[in-house]
Motif scaffolding. Structure first.
Motif, short mmCIF file in Angstrom:
data_model
loop_
_atom_site.label_atom_id
_atom_site.label_comp_id
_atom_site.label_asym_id
_atom_site.label_seq_id
_atom_site.Cartn_x
_atom_site.Cartn_y
_atom_site.Cartn_z
N ALA A 111 -5.14 -2.91 -3.05
CA ALA A 111 -6.18 -2.72 -4.01
C ALA A 111 -5.97 -1.47 -4.96
N PRO A 112 -5.51 -0.45 -4.48
CA PRO A 112 -5.34 0.65 -5.38
C PRO A 112 -4.51 0.58 -6.65
N ARG A 113 -3.61 -0.42 -6.64
CA ARG A 113 -2.67 -0.82 -7.46
C ARG A 113 -3.24 -1.45 -8.77
N GLY A 114 -4.34 -1.90 -8.65
CA GLY A 114 -5.22 -2.73 -9.58
C GLY A 114 -4.47 -3.85 -10.03
N LEU A 115 -4.08 -4.63 -9.08
CA LEU A 115 -3.48 -5.99 -9.39
C LEU A 115 -4.59 -6.87 -9.69
N PRO A 116 -4.10 -7.87 -10.17
CA PRO A 116 -5.18 -9.02 -10.21
C PRO A 116 -5.43 -9.60 -8.95
N ALA A 117 -6.54 -10.40 -8.73
CA ALA A 117 -6.87 -10.81 -7.36
C ALA A 117 -5.78 -11.82 -6.92
N ALA A 118 -5.24 -12.68 -7.91
CA ALA A 118 -4.70 -13.76 -7.46
C ALA A 118 -2.88 -13.42 -7.16
N GLN A 119 -2.63 -12.06 -7.71
CA GLN A 119 -1.17 -11.38 -7.44
C GLN A 119 -1.53 -10.78 -5.85
N ARG A 120 -2.79 -10.10 -5.81
CA ARG A 120 -2.91 -9.54 -4.32
C ARG A 120 -2.88 -10.68 -3.35
N HIS A 121 -3.23 -11.68 -3.63
CA HIS A 121 -3.39 -12.99 -2.61
C HIS A 121 -1.86 -13.37 -2.38
N GLY A 122 -1.19 -13.45 -3.59
CA GLY A 122 0.18 -14.09 -3.21
C GLY A 122 1.03 -13.06 -2.61
N ARG A 123 1.02 -11.68 -3.07
CA ARG A 123 1.79 -10.82 -2.31
C ARG A 123 1.67 -10.76 -0.81
N ALA A 124 0.06 -10.81 -0.56
CA ALA A 124 -0.23 -10.53 0.90
C ALA A 124 0.28 -11.80 1.76
N GLY A 125 0.18 -12.95 1.15
CA GLY A 125 0.59 -14.27 1.81
C GLY A 125 2.21 -13.90 1.92
N HIS A 126 3.06 -13.58 0.99
CA HIS A 126 4.42 -13.63 1.07
C HIS A 126 4.79 -12.52 2.12
N LEU A 127 4.09 -11.40 2.19
CA LEU A 127 4.48 -10.28 3.31
C LEU A 127 4.25 -11.01 4.67
N LEU A 128 2.96 -11.53 4.70
CA LEU A 128 2.79 -12.34 6.14
C LEU A 128 3.94 -13.40 6.57
N GLY A 129 4.27 -13.81 5.47
CA GLY A 129 5.25 -14.87 5.78
C GLY A 129 6.71 -14.06 6.44
N GLN A 130 6.91 -12.94 5.82
CA GLN A 130 8.09 -12.31 6.21
C GLN A 130 8.03 -11.57 7.54
N VAL A 131 6.79 -11.31 7.98
CA VAL A 131 6.56 -10.90 9.33
C VAL A 131 6.39 -12.24 10.26
N GLY A 132 6.49 -13.35 9.78
CA GLY A 132 6.45 -14.64 10.59
C GLY A 132 4.71 -14.76 11.08
N LEU A 133 3.90 -14.67 10.28
CA LEU A 133 2.50 -14.74 10.38
C LEU A 133 1.86 -15.51 9.27
#
Length: 238
Positions: A111-133
């Protein structure tokens, strides 16, 4: 290349005769891209060391240099920026927000980076995929096991693409098998990303998963070198 260097670092809590040296004259060099574990019993100073390395505290004396810049001379705002952009933190307590899903917990760090909601959503999903979740992204913390919650915490720590990951007893609340899985994940992230990882633990078997082991006792470093094989540490403990 040296990324972090400690020169004669001391941290004293309290004053005068009642002062306690949690860290006492420590000299330490950490290279860029290195994975090391700081191991020692309770009260050895390892957690204080991690707080100093993570700019969460300032030394009483000595220098903590990050790329040759003394962090003790940085302003509070400069330290806050360093923590938010360069350092990632993992703790024994997962510290997830209980009312947010796994994905939302990771998004909150973005959130502090001020990214658009869709970009935050996508990055979070990518990271959870990285950790197998990825399949558990929409679950609340109470619907996740301890190991799964720690995986979310790791994804959150990676949210802002830190250069250094600092882990304070990351397996302390997990059973042995799950703890080994979390250490395997950290090893995989280290090999694939070039992160610098510093982990503190009281468990030598956990520390042995890192290529380098720094042993602390009574605020001082009593050993620093290649880790022993995990099998040898376990045999010694039997």
């Amino acid at each position: 290349m040296t990324l972090i260097k400690l020169n004669a670092v001391t941290k004293i809590y309290g004053e005068g005769a009642t002062g306690v040296s949690a860290v006492d004259g420590v000299e330490l060099r950490i290279d860029d891209g290195e994975f090391l574990a700081i191991v020692g019993p309770s009260g050895s100073g390892k957690t204080t060391m991690l707080q100093l390395l993570g700019a969460l505290d300032r030394p009483t004396s000595g220098e903590v240099l990050f790329e040759s810049t003394d962090m003790a001379r940085m302003s509070d705002s400069e330290l806050a920026r360093l923590r938010s952009t360069t350092l990632g933190f993992i703790f024994q307590q997962f510290n997830l927000i209980p009312t947010l899903t796994a994905r939302q917990n990771v998004e909150a760090a973005l959130a502090p980076r001020g990214l658009p909601a869709a970009q935050r959503h996508g990055r979070a999903g990518h990271l959870l995929g990285q950790v197998g979740l990825a399949p558990r992204a929409d679950h609340l913390p109470t619907q996740l096991s301890g190991g799964e919650q720690q995986r979310v915490a790791i994804a959150r720590a990676l949210a802002n693409e830190p250069r250094v990951l600092l882990a304070d007893e990351p397996t302390g609340n997990l059973d042995t098998t799950t703890g080994e899985e979390i250490m395997g994940l950290l090893q995989e992230l280290w090999r694939s990303s070039g992160l610098t990882i510093v982990l503190v633990t009281h468990d030598r078997a956990i520390a042995a998963a890192a290529p380098r082991m720094v042993r602390m006792r009574d605020g001082r470093i009593e050993g620093d070198g290649p880790s022993e094989p995990v099998s040898a540490v376990r045999e010694e403990a039997v």
